[in-house]
Design a protein around this motif. Structure first.
Motif, PDB file in Angstrom:
ATOM      1  N   ILE A 181       0.761  -1.383  -0.077  1.00 30.01           N
ATOM      2  CA  ILE A 181      -0.439   0.003   0.184  1.00 30.01           C
ATOM      3  C   ILE A 181       0.615   1.537  -0.136  1.00 30.01           C
ATOM      4  CG2 ILE A 181      -1.806   1.515   1.387  1.00 30.01           C
ATOM      5  CD1 ILE A 181      -2.900  -0.545   0.368  1.00 30.01           C
ATOM      6  N   SER A 182       1.444   1.002   0.436  1.00 34.71           N
ATOM      7  CA  SER A 182       2.489   2.258   0.825  1.00 34.71           C
ATOM      8  C   SER A 182       3.705   2.930  -0.719  1.00 34.71           C
ATOM      9  CB  SER A 182       3.152   2.348   1.968  1.00 34.71           C
ATOM     10  OG  SER A 182       3.027   1.762   3.267  1.00 34.71           O
ATOM     11  N   ALA A 183       3.921   1.370  -1.052  1.00 31.56           N
ATOM     12  CA  ALA A 183       5.158   1.639  -2.138  1.00 31.56           C
ATOM     13  C   ALA A 183       4.098   2.359  -3.173  1.00 31.56           C
ATOM     14  CB  ALA A 183       5.956   0.402  -2.250  1.00 31.56           C
ATOM     15  N   THR A 184       2.750   1.368  -3.546  1.00 35.06           N
ATOM     16  CA  THR A 184       2.264   2.020  -4.794  1.00 35.06           C
ATOM     17  C   THR A 184       1.462   3.825  -4.472  1.00 35.06           C
ATOM     18  OG1 THR A 184       0.922  -0.041  -4.377  1.00 35.06           O
ATOM     19  CG2 THR A 184      -0.102   2.089  -5.725  1.00 35.06           C
ATOM     20  N   LEU A 185       1.064   4.036  -2.658  1.00 25.88           N
ATOM     21  CA  LEU A 185       0.865   5.449  -2.621  1.00 25.88           C
ATOM     22  C   LEU A 185       2.507   6.312  -2.888  1.00 25.88           C
ATOM     23  CD1 LEU A 185      -1.001   7.761  -1.159  1.00 25.88           C
ATOM     24  CD2 LEU A 185      -0.199   6.627   1.388  1.00 25.88           C
ATOM     25  N   ALA A 186       3.212   5.926  -2.356  1.00 26.36           N
ATOM     26  CA  ALA A 186       4.715   6.614  -2.394  1.00 26.36           C
ATOM     27  C   ALA A 186       4.828   6.699  -4.340  1.00 26.36           C
ATOM     28  CB  ALA A 186       5.420   6.313  -2.056  1.00 26.36           C
ATOM     29  N   LEU A 187       4.278   6.042  -5.317  1.00 24.90           N
ATOM     30  CA  LEU A 187       4.155   6.472  -6.668  1.00 24.90           C
ATOM     31  C   LEU A 187       3.594   7.079  -7.312  1.00 24.90           C
ATOM     32  CD1 LEU A 187       5.234   2.281  -8.176  1.00 24.90           C
ATOM     33  CD2 LEU A 187       6.511   4.594  -8.580  1.00 24.90           C
ATOM     34  N   CYS A 188       2.103   7.065  -6.496  1.00 24.75           N
ATOM     35  CA  CYS A 188       1.148   8.320  -6.587  1.00 24.75           C
ATOM     36  C   CYS A 188       1.541   9.529  -6.028  1.00 24.75           C
ATOM     37  CB  CYS A 188      -0.200   7.415  -6.131  1.00 24.75           C
ATOM     38  SG  CYS A 188      -1.043   6.289  -6.874  1.00 24.75           S
ATOM     39  N   LEU A 189       1.653   9.821  -5.580  1.00 23.69           N
ATOM     40  CA  LEU A 189       1.683  10.972  -4.390  1.00 23.69           C
ATOM     41  C   LEU A 189       3.162  11.388  -5.432  1.00 23.69           C
ATOM     42  CD1 LEU A 189       2.250  10.143  -1.071  1.00 23.69           C
ATOM     43  CD2 LEU A 189       0.806  11.622  -2.035  1.00 23.69           C
ATOM     44  N   VAL A 190       4.096  10.770  -6.069  1.00 22.96           N
ATOM     45  CA  VAL A 190       5.470  11.284  -6.971  1.00 22.96           C
ATOM     46  C   VAL A 190       4.471  12.240  -8.077  1.00 22.96           C
ATOM     47  CG1 VAL A 190       7.497  11.293  -8.698  1.00 22.96           C
ATOM     48  CG2 VAL A 190       6.751  10.450  -5.952  1.00 22.96           C
TER      49      VAL A 190
END
Length: 114
Positions: A63-72
């Motif tokens: 979840i965090s990894a996918t969120l980090a990509l989306c935030l970028v």
């Protein structure tokens, strides 16, 4: 996308639900609906871990990894690095506390003593 949404709206639960959230959010990101993906992922991260079974909790870093990509992709790079560092920190053999603090300071640089 419609099948993910249908499954989530019709009671998909637990591990499979969390996998669907991750996969749907990744798809949303890929079609340019980044803000929707961020909203979905942030809501998923807000679910109390104690309410989830172990297998479902194990997907927290995904979840965090996918969120980090989306935030970028949404222009929130500092927040993305913070999310990624916070997810990584518990897995480090040393420096967990320091990295956790750095993750927090990325979001609130006023607290940074440098």
């Amino acid at each position: 996308m419609p099948l993910y949404r249908w499954a989530l709206d019709h009671g998909l639960a637990g591990y499979r639900r969390r996998r669907a959230v991750i996969q749907m959010s990744s798809s949303l990101r890929n079609i340019g609906q980044v803000e929707t993906a961020v909203t979905v992922l942030e809501a998923e991260r807000d679910i109390a871990p104690a309410t989830l079974d172990e297998q479902t909790r194990a997907l927290a870093d995904a979840i965090s990894a996918t969120l980090a990509l989306c935030l970028v992709d949404s222009g929130r790079e500092r927040e993305a690095v913070s999310v990624a560092l916070a997810a990584l920190a518990p897995h480090l053999p040393r420096y967990q506390r320091s990295m956790g603090n750095y993750a927090r300071l990325l979001l609130d640089p006023a607290d940074n003593p440098r």
